[in-house]
Design a protein around this motif. Structure first.
Motif, PDB file in Angstrom:
ATOM      1  N   VAL A  51       0.882  -1.284  -0.009  1.00  0.00           N
ATOM      2  CA  VAL A  51      -0.010  -0.059  -0.020  1.00  0.00           C
ATOM      3  C   VAL A  51       0.849   1.161   0.076  1.00  0.00           C
ATOM      4  O   VAL A  51       0.588   2.106  -0.818  1.00  0.00           O
ATOM      5  N   ILE A  52       1.830   1.081   0.750  1.00  0.00           N
ATOM      6  CA  ILE A  52       2.909   2.273   1.005  1.00  0.00           C
ATOM      7  C   ILE A  52       3.369   2.657  -0.512  1.00  0.00           C
ATOM      8  O   ILE A  52       3.471   3.797  -0.933  1.00  0.00           O
ATOM      9  N   GLU A  53       3.935   1.625  -1.175  1.00  0.00           N
ATOM     10  CA  GLU A  53       4.504   1.709  -2.413  1.00  0.00           C
ATOM     11  C   GLU A  53       3.716   2.425  -3.435  1.00  0.00           C
ATOM     12  O   GLU A  53       3.993   3.103  -4.299  1.00  0.00           O
ATOM     13  N   LEU A  54       2.268   1.919  -3.463  1.00  0.00           N
ATOM     14  CA  LEU A  54       1.165   2.675  -4.360  1.00  0.00           C
ATOM     15  C   LEU A  54       1.037   4.088  -3.870  1.00  0.00           C
ATOM     16  O   LEU A  54       0.934   4.694  -4.867  1.00  0.00           O
ATOM     17  N   MET A  55       1.192   4.304  -2.865  1.00  0.00           N
ATOM     18  CA  MET A  55       0.831   5.636  -2.361  1.00  0.00           C
ATOM     19  C   MET A  55       2.176   6.698  -2.754  1.00  0.00           C
ATOM     20  O   MET A  55       2.059   7.598  -3.150  1.00  0.00           O
ATOM     21  N   MET A  56       3.332   6.036  -2.690  1.00  0.00           N
ATOM     22  CA  MET A  56       4.479   6.849  -3.044  1.00  0.00           C
ATOM     23  C   MET A  56       4.473   7.001  -4.782  1.00  0.00           C
ATOM     24  O   MET A  56       4.957   7.935  -4.945  1.00  0.00           O
ATOM     25  N   THR A  57       4.248   5.915  -5.417  1.00  0.00           N
ATOM     26  CA  THR A  57       4.101   5.960  -6.580  1.00  0.00           C
ATOM     27  C   THR A  57       3.135   7.125  -7.156  1.00  0.00           C
ATOM     28  O   THR A  57       3.540   7.888  -8.080  1.00  0.00           O
ATOM     29  N   GLU A  58       1.956   7.290  -6.663  1.00  0.00           N
ATOM     30  CA  GLU A  58       1.061   8.337  -6.934  1.00  0.00           C
ATOM     31  C   GLU A  58       1.308   9.447  -6.570  1.00  0.00           C
ATOM     32  O   GLU A  58       1.327  10.625  -7.295  1.00  0.00           O
ATOM     33  N   THR A  59       2.083   9.748  -5.445  1.00  0.00           N
ATOM     34  CA  THR A  59       2.599  10.816  -5.317  1.00  0.00           C
ATOM     35  C   THR A  59       3.676  11.347  -6.057  1.00  0.00           C
ATOM     36  O   THR A  59       3.807  12.494  -6.590  1.00  0.00           O
ATOM     37  N   LEU A  60       4.606  10.468  -6.356  1.00  0.00           N
ATOM     38  CA  LEU A  60       5.647  11.025  -7.814  1.00  0.00           C
ATOM     39  C   LEU A  60       5.088  11.284  -8.966  1.00  0.00           C
ATOM     40  O   LEU A  60       5.484  12.237  -9.344  1.00  0.00           O
ATOM     41  N   GLN A  61       3.750  10.913  -9.330  1.00  0.00           N
ATOM     42  CA  GLN A  61       3.235  11.326 -10.311  1.00  0.00           C
ATOM     43  C   GLN A  61       2.810  12.586 -10.381  1.00  0.00           C
ATOM     44  O   GLN A  61       2.614  13.322 -11.304  1.00  0.00           O
ATOM     45  N   VAL A  62       1.995  12.999  -9.141  1.00  0.00           N
ATOM     46  CA  VAL A  62       1.821  14.340  -8.895  1.00  0.00           C
ATOM     47  C   VAL A  62       2.883  15.251  -9.055  1.00  0.00           C
ATOM     48  O   VAL A  62       2.856  16.450  -9.713  1.00  0.00           O
ATOM     49  N   ALA A  63       4.073  14.890  -8.280  1.00  0.00           N
ATOM     50  CA  ALA A  63       5.105  15.685  -8.345  1.00  0.00           C
ATOM     51  C   ALA A  63       5.627  15.907  -9.803  1.00  0.00           C
ATOM     52  O   ALA A  63       6.048  17.094 -10.482  1.00  0.00           O
ATOM     53  N   ALA A  64       5.503  14.995 -10.503  1.00  0.00           N
ATOM     54  CA  ALA A  64       6.142  15.133 -12.018  1.00  0.00           C
ATOM     55  C   ALA A  64       5.186  16.006 -12.762  1.00  0.00           C
ATOM     56  O   ALA A  64       5.748  16.594 -13.683  1.00  0.00           O
ATOM     57  N   ALA A  65       3.970  15.944 -12.540  1.00  0.00           N
ATOM     58  CA  ALA A  65       2.886  16.635 -13.339  1.00  0.00           C
ATOM     59  C   ALA A  65       3.155  18.166 -13.043  1.00  0.00           C
ATOM     60  O   ALA A  65       2.814  19.051 -13.681  1.00  0.00           O
ATOM     61  N   LEU A  66       3.732  18.719 -11.619  1.00  0.00           N
ATOM     62  CA  LEU A  66       4.092  19.811 -11.488  1.00  0.00           C
ATOM     63  C   LEU A  66       5.565  20.337 -11.596  1.00  0.00           C
ATOM     64  O   LEU A  66       6.296  21.443 -11.175  1.00  0.00           O
ATOM     65  N   GLY A  67       6.220  19.554 -12.489  1.00  0.00           N
ATOM     66  CA  GLY A  67       7.527  19.764 -12.951  1.00  0.00           C
ATOM     67  C   GLY A  67       8.650  19.312 -11.986  1.00  0.00           C
ATOM     68  O   GLY A  67       9.874  19.706 -12.079  1.00  0.00           O
ATOM     69  N   CYS A  68       8.476  18.543 -10.967  1.00  0.00           N
ATOM     70  CA  CYS A  68       9.450  17.885 -10.038  1.00  0.00           C
ATOM     71  C   CYS A  68       9.650  16.672 -10.036  1.00  0.00           C
ATOM     72  O   CYS A  68       8.813  15.648 -10.342  1.00  0.00           O
ATOM     73  N   ARG A  69      10.969  16.290 -10.224  1.00  0.00           N
ATOM     74  CA  ARG A  69      11.338  14.870 -10.242  1.00  0.00           C
ATOM     75  C   ARG A  69      12.434  14.510  -9.409  1.00  0.00           C
ATOM     76  O   ARG A  69      13.633  14.462  -9.488  1.00  0.00           O
ATOM     77  N   PRO A  70      11.976  14.253  -8.044  1.00  0.00           N
ATOM     78  CA  PRO A  70      12.794  13.991  -7.058  1.00  0.00           C
ATOM     79  C   PRO A  70      13.841  12.795  -7.162  1.00  0.00           C
ATOM     80  O   PRO A  70      13.299  11.766  -7.777  1.00  0.00           O
ATOM     81  N   ASP A  71      15.020  13.132  -6.961  1.00  0.00           N
ATOM     82  CA  ASP A  71      16.056  12.154  -7.263  1.00  0.00           C
ATOM     83  C   ASP A  71      16.308  10.962  -6.100  1.00  0.00           C
ATOM     84  O   ASP A  71      17.191  11.074  -5.391  1.00  0.00           O
ATOM     85  N   ILE A  72      15.224  10.166  -6.036  1.00  0.00           N
ATOM     86  CA  ILE A  72      15.188   9.247  -4.989  1.00  0.00           C
ATOM     87  C   ILE A  72      13.986   8.253  -5.648  1.00  0.00           C
ATOM     88  O   ILE A  72      13.123   8.315  -6.140  1.00  0.00           O
TER      89      ILE A  72
END
Length: 323
Positions: A234-255
């Motif tokens: 579940v945590i992995e799914l939450m993190m995946t969705e969070t990264l997708q929102v970040a990418a849509a706002l132009g952020c690509r965290p290096d982790i």
């Protein structure tokens, strides 16, 4: 350099003590038994790096402190809208506000650039109530990678980490950031000035958005959540969705998600701040974590079904905790 720490709890007192050790003119703003203990005995820090005590001036009256160069805000984000009486006596024309908060800050789109520049995130700044008290122009972002707990009144237990990344909303390397960073480093802490702190915000948020609500719902520690296969999924799914929102706002965290999980597992049997608040009967700081990202997902058109499900359940928990 004059600094006032508003909300000198576990993180605030730890930072204040470090700045005091660096020679800064620091004042702590707190209340109750914790304030009384700090006034009588100073801030006692217990740390794997060595125990030490700092005799930092402490009060519950901001007018006794007066205007400062920097306000370090150690309050929970859900207290920001009501913190005006604490902060206003500390402000001068050039005073900065360094908010050590988790999640999406109220200033996120201030000088952001692009199509969302100036957008107000309702979840963290309802009706502009936070911006009215803490002008975004004063804001210096701060992402905390240190873990501390109040072991007792006036006693801070430092568990791990010494990094406090800071940065300007407009991505400049300002003199005020450099000044604060230098003092933090002289006090023994890491304080890099990041050219784009928003990437750090998303890196930290990856853990907070998932571990914090799940820990409150399950009463589990970091290690327990990582080692339970279904919960980890579940945590992995939450993190995946969070990264997708970040990418849509132009952020690509290096982790990577795997690296973020490995780091959390190394923390061991640590209880998240949200779980600690639940156990103490305090309001849960979930709007800036879950609700804000779901709001950003709606703005950018990113589907986040797992985040929405966990938010619905944890919001019910938060309402019960506040009752």
């Amino acid at each position: 350099m004059r600094v006032a720490v508003v909300g000198a709890g576990a993180i605030g007192a730890y930072v204040g003590a470090a700045l005091h050790r660096a020679g800064a003119d620091v004042h702590l703003l707190a209340r109750g038994p914790h304030l009384a203990a700090m006034q009588q005995h100073g801030v006692r820090t217990l740390s794997p790096r060595g125990d030490w005590t700092a005799r930092v001036p402490a009060t519950d009256q901001p007018k006794e402190i007066g205007p400062v160069d920097h306000v370090f805000l150690g309050l929970k984000a859900n207290s920001y809208a009501a913190c005006g009486p604490l902060v206003e006596p500390l402000l001068d024309r050039h005073t900065s506000v360094i908010a050590a908060q988790n999640g999406i800050p109220w200033w996120y789109f201030h000088r952001h650039g692009g199509p969302h520049d100036g957008t107000r995130v309702e979840s963290v700044d309802p009706d502009g109530s936070v911006s009215a008290v803490l002008a975004p122009e004063r804001a210096i972002g701060c992402v905390v990678y240190a873990a501390t707990e109040l072991e007792g009144p006036g006693v801070v237990r430092h568990l791990e980490g010494t990094r406090f990344s800071i940065g300007e909303p407009d991505r400049t390397i300002s003199r005020r950031c450099q000044e604060f960073s230098e003092a933090m480093q002289q006090g023994g802490l890491k304080c890099p000035v990041e050219p784009d702190l928003r990437n750090d915000i998303w890196i930290k948020l990856l853990g907070n958005i998932s571990f914090n609500p799940i820990s409150a719902l399950t009463r589990a520690t970091m290690r327990q959540m990582c080692l339970h296969d279904s919960t980890r999924g579940v945590i992995e799914l939450m993190m995946t969705e969070t990264l997708q929102v970040a990418a849509a706002l132009g952020c690509r965290p290096d982790i990577s998600i795997e690296r973020r999980l490995a780091g959390a597992e190394r923390v061991g049997d640590h209880r998240t701040s949200t779980l600690q608040d639940l156990e103490k009967g305090k309001p849960l700081e979930l709007d800036v974590l879950l609700a804000a990202v779901i709001e950003l997902a709606a703005i950018t058109g990113v589907p986040v079904p797992t985040l929405r499900t966990v938010d619905a359940i944890s919001d019910l928990l938060a309402q019960g905790a506040a009752a």
